[in-house]
Design a protein around this motif. Structure first.
Motif, PDB file in Angstrom:
ATOM      1  N   ARG A 390      15.052  12.132 -16.561  1.00 48.32           N
ATOM      2  CA  ARG A 390      15.933  11.365 -15.653  1.00 48.32           C
ATOM      3  C   ARG A 390      16.614  12.302 -14.645  1.00 48.32           C
ATOM      4  N   THR A 391      17.099  13.423 -15.158  1.00 50.12           N
ATOM      5  CA  THR A 391      17.803  14.344 -14.260  1.00 50.12           C
ATOM      6  C   THR A 391      16.849  14.927 -13.227  1.00 50.12           C
ATOM      7  N   HIS A 392      15.635  15.258 -13.659  1.00 49.76           N
ATOM      8  CA  HIS A 392      14.644  15.756 -12.679  1.00 49.76           C
ATOM      9  C   HIS A 392      14.401  14.712 -11.590  1.00 49.76           C
ATOM     10  N   LEU A 394      16.408  12.358 -10.543  1.00 44.52           N
ATOM     11  CA  LEU A 394      17.575  12.270  -9.657  1.00 44.52           C
ATOM     12  C   LEU A 394      17.634  13.465  -8.714  1.00 44.52           C
ATOM     13  N   ARG A 395      17.294  14.622  -9.229  1.00 37.86           N
ATOM     14  CA  ARG A 395      17.341  15.818  -8.377  1.00 37.86           C
ATOM     15  C   ARG A 395      16.282  15.753  -7.280  1.00 37.86           C
ATOM     16  N   GLN A 398      17.760  13.567  -4.275  1.00 42.08           N
ATOM     17  CA  GLN A 398      19.150  13.787  -3.853  1.00 42.08           C
ATOM     18  C   GLN A 398      19.300  13.890  -2.342  1.00 42.08           C
TER      19      GLN A 398
ATOM     20  N   LEU B  74      24.604  12.850  -9.988  1.00 44.97           N
ATOM     21  CA  LEU B  74      24.434  14.307  -9.967  1.00 44.97           C
ATOM     22  C   LEU B  74      25.656  15.000  -9.386  1.00 44.97           C
ATOM     23  N   GLY B 122      17.623  19.296 -17.839  1.00 45.93           N
ATOM     24  CA  GLY B 122      17.016  18.934 -16.558  1.00 45.93           C
ATOM     25  C   GLY B 122      17.740  19.486 -15.347  1.00 45.93           C
ATOM     26  N   GLU B 139      23.415  22.727 -10.859  1.00 45.36           N
ATOM     27  CA  GLU B 139      23.172  21.317 -10.514  1.00 45.36           C
ATOM     28  C   GLU B 139      22.792  20.574 -11.789  1.00 45.36           C
ATOM     29  N   ARG B 141      23.718  16.541 -14.222  1.00 43.01           N
ATOM     30  CA  ARG B 141      24.414  15.249 -14.229  1.00 43.01           C
ATOM     31  C   ARG B 141      25.876  15.481 -14.595  1.00 43.01           C
TER      32      ARG B 141
END
Lengths: 472, 456
Positions: A390-392, A394-395, A398, B74, B122, B139, B141
């Motif tokens: 999920r974080t990947h 979102l990144r 961005q 983020l 992540g 960087e 969340r």
């Protein structure tokens, strides 16, 4: 997931240097009537297709995405066209790319869109994929409105003259040469040509010198007339923009609906039995690419599971295989991903490097996939991996262009609502809902279903080899 | 300012017919160009270009500056610590990079290193070496932020000395690679002359002698020296919650309030210099450098316009050592190093597509015109639009946004600097360009990297 190459690598500004008038930039991109609003945002469309917030469809069929994001003073303005890169009838390799380049070169009042954008520090890029084309600008927000006007005037009512055609042909010829020197490009294009027996997914997105020499202005004009029709286009504006203004501008500029053609089918090749060997004359780099058939985009749950797998295995910094390859040879370049397509998707892994033994790396990659098929991930590891995934995501989304690119890719593949960009800070939307529904057992089932088969293999040996396309 | 292009693939051919670009009258057409594009239209930059800013200063001098946006969960944070290349003594050149590399490899949760703990969720962690500071970029969340910031703070406090041999080996490898890269060689030659007497006179990785000499005690002392409030800035961008701000305040409250020692000024360059090296390259590489105002000078915006006139090749960080990116192999065009004190404007030329002698001649002719001739209003207007656009499109993601925010917070204008800069670019006049060119664009330093065969 959209291909990694969809993140545009823009040419930058020295060609716009006003002081020195004959600065020559030799740079190639690496993969490379008014319509009314038919529906309110997020409402079901006449076709029965649901559109996510910020996306609307005009009565002529043109799709519009306008989304304001406030952190950056820049805006991404993009037009994506759902079209076959090799044309509609007899293959015309590269015509999709040539047509988009010609549009950028077309002068209005003596200035091309490319130069118009660069004069104000904007960045310009064209990406051509097998079944879609992207024309993209990254612009200072304060001039986003006039540049959007110029972009949509050019893309929604396409017209190309001989001068623009000639300039585009020269640019594409340079790109063909440059792409031939990029092992990653060679491997990717060869893999698609190996997996698909015919159709746009089989053809090179760059075409070739011989085909280019045979293309005419009439060919390009005919292609534009067939491909650049409202039903197959989306206009995307993300970032420092006024969303209402964008929708009104696009509505004013939108043409009448036009007859559209469907993209020719791409037939799968018979299951691979032997690798394909590429040739190059002086290359010091060797490489290998492996490809497996994956689920179509309509099977959103399975496609999301494949995206998760590709992130877990092949994320550039954190992927299990990425780290393994980096440990074996830190100088090699590894890439891998599931490419979401209409039908079917393709999961691919590729490595190239000067020290690489392609045969040995082929075995290493296959063993790595085999290990993945040994059993479901433990729940605790799985939960952490999904969070990282999920974080990947979102990144990757961005920036204005990251968000816009994801809208465009999923539009071209026919499932806009499934775009990861169709979300918000609470991670709502189809894509993230599918991520939330993943389980270790389901991911394992999907891995077994699609990755147990023998992959298609392309090998790029080091040094002069003259057995192009031959199987041995 | 910052831009995406770290790797150019351009070749340049500069000609001297510089002043011929006054806008030609446009023929009548069906669709008039919008006013902001027309050369004659006055340039009006928006009065506000960035989100609202919150600034807090801790008792020890640490500045915490933030911009909150609701686009995504983020958060991106740049942490500037006063441990830059200029703070190194010449005999310890490279210690900033070695220490930063060790910070990332410091175990923070059991055996897991800082890099590993961030990657596991992540996120990303990296560092960039700059003349007056090293900035770490985290960087992730927002939910993970307090824990990861704590990990970073722990590693900054006590970089694991066990990582010294690996960091030293990496630096030595980077130094060896530099000698094979004509672009980096040319840049190093320029720095050696223009920043003599400071740690910035050496390549970012240092030199083999100083790196081999580095001891654990040196690194400990260096890590201790930069933990001071003055010069430390924490810039947060994105989903900045009260918890994130509280974490930033808490983690940096124990920095010393002792003021940082003044930076050593480089020896003044008082004459034109030319240095030549022969390397195993196929075509010549040339760098021509001039003194330039730094980013907080009243002349900064004017020099950005001059950079646009000359053709910007990339951003200020394009040639800086960054733990996340390989060194560029090519860079052609103007490079404005405005973070150094004093700044430098360097134009890189390569011989790939043209005659380097002619290119140098043309560049010098162009510079001479800037210094002696008033440029037309149209040409200045065009360059201003380009400079303004370069600035805006270079700030497109959390890393770039937080970097600019931190640099703004350190300026005499405070955080409003980032909104003032576009106004200042828009206000530049032909007379300004003439004055600044006269003041700075003299006493050039020329670095030539020539193919070895040519010398034999």
């Amino acid at each position: 997931m959209r291909p990694q190459s969809a993140a545009l690598r823009f040419t930058r500004g020295i060609s716009a240097a006003p002081f020195f008038s004959s600065v020559a930039l030799v740079c190639t991109l690496v993969l490379s009537g008014s319509a009314a609003f038919a529906d309110a945002p997020a409402s079901p469309q006449a076709s029965g297709v649901a559109y996510p917030p910020g996306m609307t469809r005009l009565s002529d069929g043109l799709t519009v995405v306008a989304r304001r994001a406030t952190a950056s003073p820049a805006a991404a303005l993009e037009v994506w066209i759902r079209c076959p890169v090799s044309g509609y009838r007899a293959p015309q390799p590269g015509i999709g790319r040539l047509a988009a380049l010609a549009l950028l070169e077309q002068k209005v009042q003596g200035v091309s869109l490319r130069d118009e954008a660069r004069r104000v520090g904007a960045q310009v890029g064209v990406s051509a994929y097998h079944e879609g084309t992207e024309i993209a600008l990254l612009v200072p927000g304060y001039v986003s409105a006039p540049l959007l006007d110029r972009l949509i005037a050019q893309a929604l009512r396409p017209r190309v003259d001989q001068a623009a055609f000639v300039a585009a042909r020269q640019r594409l010829a340079a790109q063909q040469v440059a792409s031939g020197e990029e092992p990653d490009q060679q491997l990717r294009e060869a893999l698609f040509a190996h997996v698909f027996a015919s159709g746009p997914l089989h053809e090179s997105t760059y075409g070739n010198a011989r085909a280019l020499a045979g293309l005419t202005l009439k060919d390009v004009s005919d292609f534009l007339a067939h491909a650049y029709v409202p039903q197959h286009e989306v206009v995307i504006a993300v970032g420092n923009i006024d969303a209402t203004d964008v929708r009104e501008s696009v509505s004013r500029a939108a043409p009448q609906s036009a007859a559209s053609q469907t993209i020719p089918a791409s037939a799968l090749a018979p299951p691979a039995t032997a690798p394909v060997y590429l040739s190059h004359d002086t290359g010091s780099v060797a490489g290998v690419a492996l490809g497996w058939i994956g689920p179509p985009i309509q099977d959103e749950r399975a496609a999301t599971a494949m995206d998760f797998l590709s992130d877990y295995l092949a994320h550039p910094a954190a992927g299990v295989i990425s780290k393994q390859i980096a440990g074996l040879d830190p100088t090699s370049a590894f890439s891998g991903q599931f490419i979401t397509l209409r039908d079917p998707g393709v999961f691919m892994l590729a490595v190239n490097g000067e020290r690489l033994d392609p045969d040995a790396m082929n075995l290493t990659l296959r063993q790595a996939i085999k290990s993945t098929l040994a059993g479901p991930m433990p729940s605790s590891d799985f939960g952490r991996a999904v969070d990282a995934f999920r974080t990947h995501l979102l990144r990757d989304m961005q920036s204005p262009q990251g968000i816009a690119d994801n809208y465009g890719w999923y539009f071209v593949q026919g499932d806009s609502a499934y775009s990861p960009s169709s979300t918000d800070a609470s991670l709502s939307g189809d894509y993230f809902n599918n991520v939330a529904a993943l389980t270790p057992g389901y991911v394992y089932d999907i891995a077994r279903r699609y990755l147990s088969a023998n992959p298609a293999v392309v090998l790029l040996p080091k040094g002069p080899v003259h057995t192009a396309g031959a199987k041995r | 300012m910052r831009a995406a292009a770290r790797r150019g693939c351009a070749a340049i051919a500069i000609a001297a017919s510089a002043l011929t670009l006054a806008a030609a009258p446009r023929p009548p057409g069906p669709r008039p160009l919008p006013a902001p594009h027309a050369s004659s239209a006055p340039l009006r930059a928006p009065s506000v270009s960035f989100p609202a800013t919150q600034v807090a200063r801790l008792a020890n001098g640490v500045t915490i500056v933030s911009q909150t946006t609701a686009d995504s969960p983020l958060i991106g944070t740049q942490i500037f610590v006063p441990a830059g290349l200029l703070q190194q003594t010449p005999d310890a050149a490279g210690i900033a990079g070695v220490t930063a590399a060790m910070v990332l490899q410091t175990p923070v949760e059991g055996n897991a290193t800082l890099s590993e703990t961030v990657a596991a969720v992540g996120g990303s962690i990296s560092y960039t070496l700059a003349p007056v500071d090293t900035h770490y970029y985290l960087e992730c969340r927002n939910a993970d932020f307090p824990r990861l910031l704590h990990n970073l703070r722990s590693a900054l406090r006590h970089p694991a000395i066990a990582g010294l041999p690996a960091a030293r080996a990496k630096a030595l490898s980077a130094i060896e690679q530099l000698t094979k890269n004509p672009l980096e060689s040319a840049y190093a030659m320029i720095r050696q002359i223009r920043y003599q007497g400071t740690g910035f006179a050496f390549p970012d990785s240092g030199n083999a002698l100083s790196i081999r000499r580095l001891s654990a005690a040196d690194v400990r002392a260096y890590a201790s020296s930069y933990q001071r409030g003055g010069g430390t800035i924490v810039a947060l961008e994105g989903a900045v919650s009260p918890a994130a701000l509280a974490a930033a305040r808490s983690e940096f409250s124990d920095f010393s309030s002792v003021a940082a020692p003044a930076l050593t000024n480089p020896r003044l360059v008082e004459r034109t210099n030319q240095v030549v090296e022969h390397r195993n390259v196929t075509v010549p590489w040339v760098a021509v450098a001039y003194e330039a105002p730094n980013q907080y000078s009243p002349d900064f915006a004017i020099m950005l316009v001059i950079e646009a006139l000359l053709g910007q090749g990339g951003d200020v960080n394009a040639l800086a050592f960054n733990s996340d990116a390989a060194a560029p192999a090519q860079y052609v065009g103007a490079y404005y190093q405005y973070e150094a004190r004093p700044g430098s404007l360097i134009v890189f030329l390569d011989g790939d597509t043209g005659n380097v002698d002619q290119a140098i001649h043309d560049l010098q002719g162009g510079i001479a015109r800037l210094r002696t001739t008033g440029l037309s209003g149209d040409l200045i207007a065009q360059a201003k639009r380009l400079a303004l656009g370069n600035f805006y499109v270079s700030i497109a993601n959390l890393s770039e946004e937080s970097w600019l925010l931190g640099r703004a917070a350190a300026s005499p204008d405070g955080a409003q600097f980032e909104n003032l800069l576009p106004q200042r670019i828009a206000a530049v006049s032909a007379a300004d360009v003439h004055r600044v060119a006269q003041r700075y664009l003299s006493k050039e330093t020329v670095a030539l990297v020539l193919p070895q065969a040519a010398s034999r």
